[in-house]
Design a protein around this motif. Structure first.
Motif, PDB file in Angstrom:
ATOM      1  N   ARG A   1       2.106  82.941 -32.564  1.00  0.00           N
ATOM      2  CA  ARG A   1       2.450  83.631 -33.816  1.00  0.00           C
ATOM      3  C   ARG A   1       3.728  82.998 -34.363  1.00  0.00           C
ATOM      4  O   ARG A   1       4.740  82.944 -33.665  1.00  0.00           O
ATOM      5  CB  ARG A   1       2.640  85.120 -33.581  1.00  0.00           C
ATOM      6  CG  ARG A   1       2.917  85.874 -34.854  1.00  0.00           C
ATOM      7  CD  ARG A   1       2.869  87.371 -34.695  1.00  0.00           C
ATOM      8  NE  ARG A   1       3.598  87.820 -33.531  1.00  0.00           N
ATOM      9  CZ  ARG A   1       3.354  88.952 -32.894  1.00  0.00           C
ATOM     10  NH1 ARG A   1       2.400  89.739 -33.306  1.00  0.00           N
ATOM     11  NH2 ARG A   1       4.062  89.303 -31.859  1.00  0.00           N
TER      12      ARG A   1
ATOM     13  N   ALA B   1      -4.667  82.823 -40.452  1.00  0.00           N
ATOM     14  CA  ALA B   1      -5.233  83.007 -39.113  1.00  0.00           C
ATOM     15  C   ALA B   1      -5.986  81.727 -38.776  1.00  0.00           C
ATOM     16  O   ALA B   1      -6.720  81.195 -39.615  1.00  0.00           O
ATOM     17  CB  ALA B   1      -6.182  84.199 -39.082  1.00  0.00           C
TER      18      ALA B   1
ATOM     19  N   THR C   1      -5.668  80.750 -30.312  1.00  0.00           N
ATOM     20  CA  THR C   1      -5.629  81.245 -31.681  1.00  0.00           C
ATOM     21  C   THR C   1      -4.190  81.294 -32.175  1.00  0.00           C
ATOM     22  O   THR C   1      -3.242  81.252 -31.394  1.00  0.00           O
ATOM     23  CB  THR C   1      -6.255  82.650 -31.768  1.00  0.00           C
ATOM     24  OG1 THR C   1      -5.554  83.517 -30.856  1.00  0.00           O
ATOM     25  CG2 THR C   1      -7.735  82.616 -31.420  1.00  0.00           C
TER      26      THR C   1
ATOM     27  N   GLU D   1      -1.572  82.857 -35.651  1.00  0.00           N
ATOM     28  CA  GLU D   1      -1.344  83.489 -36.941  1.00  0.00           C
ATOM     29  C   GLU D   1      -0.008  82.992 -37.471  1.00  0.00           C
ATOM     30  O   GLU D   1       0.936  82.772 -36.713  1.00  0.00           O
ATOM     31  CB  GLU D   1      -1.389  85.011 -36.867  1.00  0.00           C
ATOM     32  CG  GLU D   1      -0.369  85.624 -35.940  1.00  0.00           C
ATOM     33  CD  GLU D   1      -0.574  87.114 -35.729  1.00  0.00           C
ATOM     34  OE1 GLU D   1      -0.151  87.889 -36.610  1.00  0.00           O
ATOM     35  OE2 GLU D   1      -1.129  87.478 -34.684  1.00  0.00           O
TER      36      GLU D   1
END
Length: 188
Positions: free
Chosen positions: A64, A135, A142, A144
């Motif tokens: 993030r 995203a 992953t 963001e």
């Protein structure tokens, strides 16, 4: 064209086709081609990547990144800079830095979804998107990304969530914080 090394400032190009053409031309001439993505060399980010490589928080699952910054040009009402000439230019001007960090941590990005969170009109017909949420799915996890431009509070952080803990780098304060799981049972 001169046959010498080329070190580019961002953006390298404004579309994938132009980028491929530059890379191909450099390869034909057997010349190195590099873009200045300096945030991957920020000392705090380097410390974060070293600790990740040492396995400190286990396998990386999610990243993030927050880039919330003022823009002096916005505050001054000077909208002549290239980054204001088209709505997407701010991404090429500012978002390349956190995106390069995400790519360094997760490998190449496979899938992206972008949500515009804020838009303002600078002059009639001159639109500027000042807040974005991205995203992404990378090769190894992953991500963001929160982008906010023209903000009164500056925040520039990279947080990595791993299987055994997390690391958070504050690039403005040059701090790195680790949180690890404990042997105690999880709280309900």
């Amino acid at each position: 064209m001169c046959s010498s090394d080329l070190f580019l400032e961002k953006p390298m190009a404004l579309c994938a086709k132009e980028t491929r053409e530059l890379v191909s031309h450099a390869q034909e001439l057997n010349l190195p081609l590099a873009v200045n993505l300096n945030n991957v060399f920020h000392p705090t980010f380097v410390r974060l990547t070293e600790r990740l490589a040492a396995g400190e928080v286990g396998k990386v699952q999610h990243v993030r990144v927050c880039l919330s910054v003022p823009l002096r040009q916005l505050d001054a009402g000077d909208y002549t800079h290239w980054m204001f000439r088209a709505p997407g230019h701010i991404v090429f001007e500012q978002a390349t830095h956190p995106l390069s960090q995400i790519e360094r941590l997760l490998g190449s990005v496979q899938q992206v979804e972008t949500t515009l969170l804020g838009t303002r009109e600078l002059h009639p017909g001159q639109v500027f998107h000042d807040r974005w949420l991205v995203a992404a799915q990378g090769e190894r996890g992953t991500a963001e990304l929160y982008l906010a431009f023209g903000q009164p509070f500056t925040r520039c952080t990279v947080e990595v969530l791993g299987t055994d803990g997390s690391l958070e780098a504050d690039l403005m304060a040059s701090t790195l914080v680790v949180e690890r799981k404990t042997q105690a049972l999880d709280f309900w």
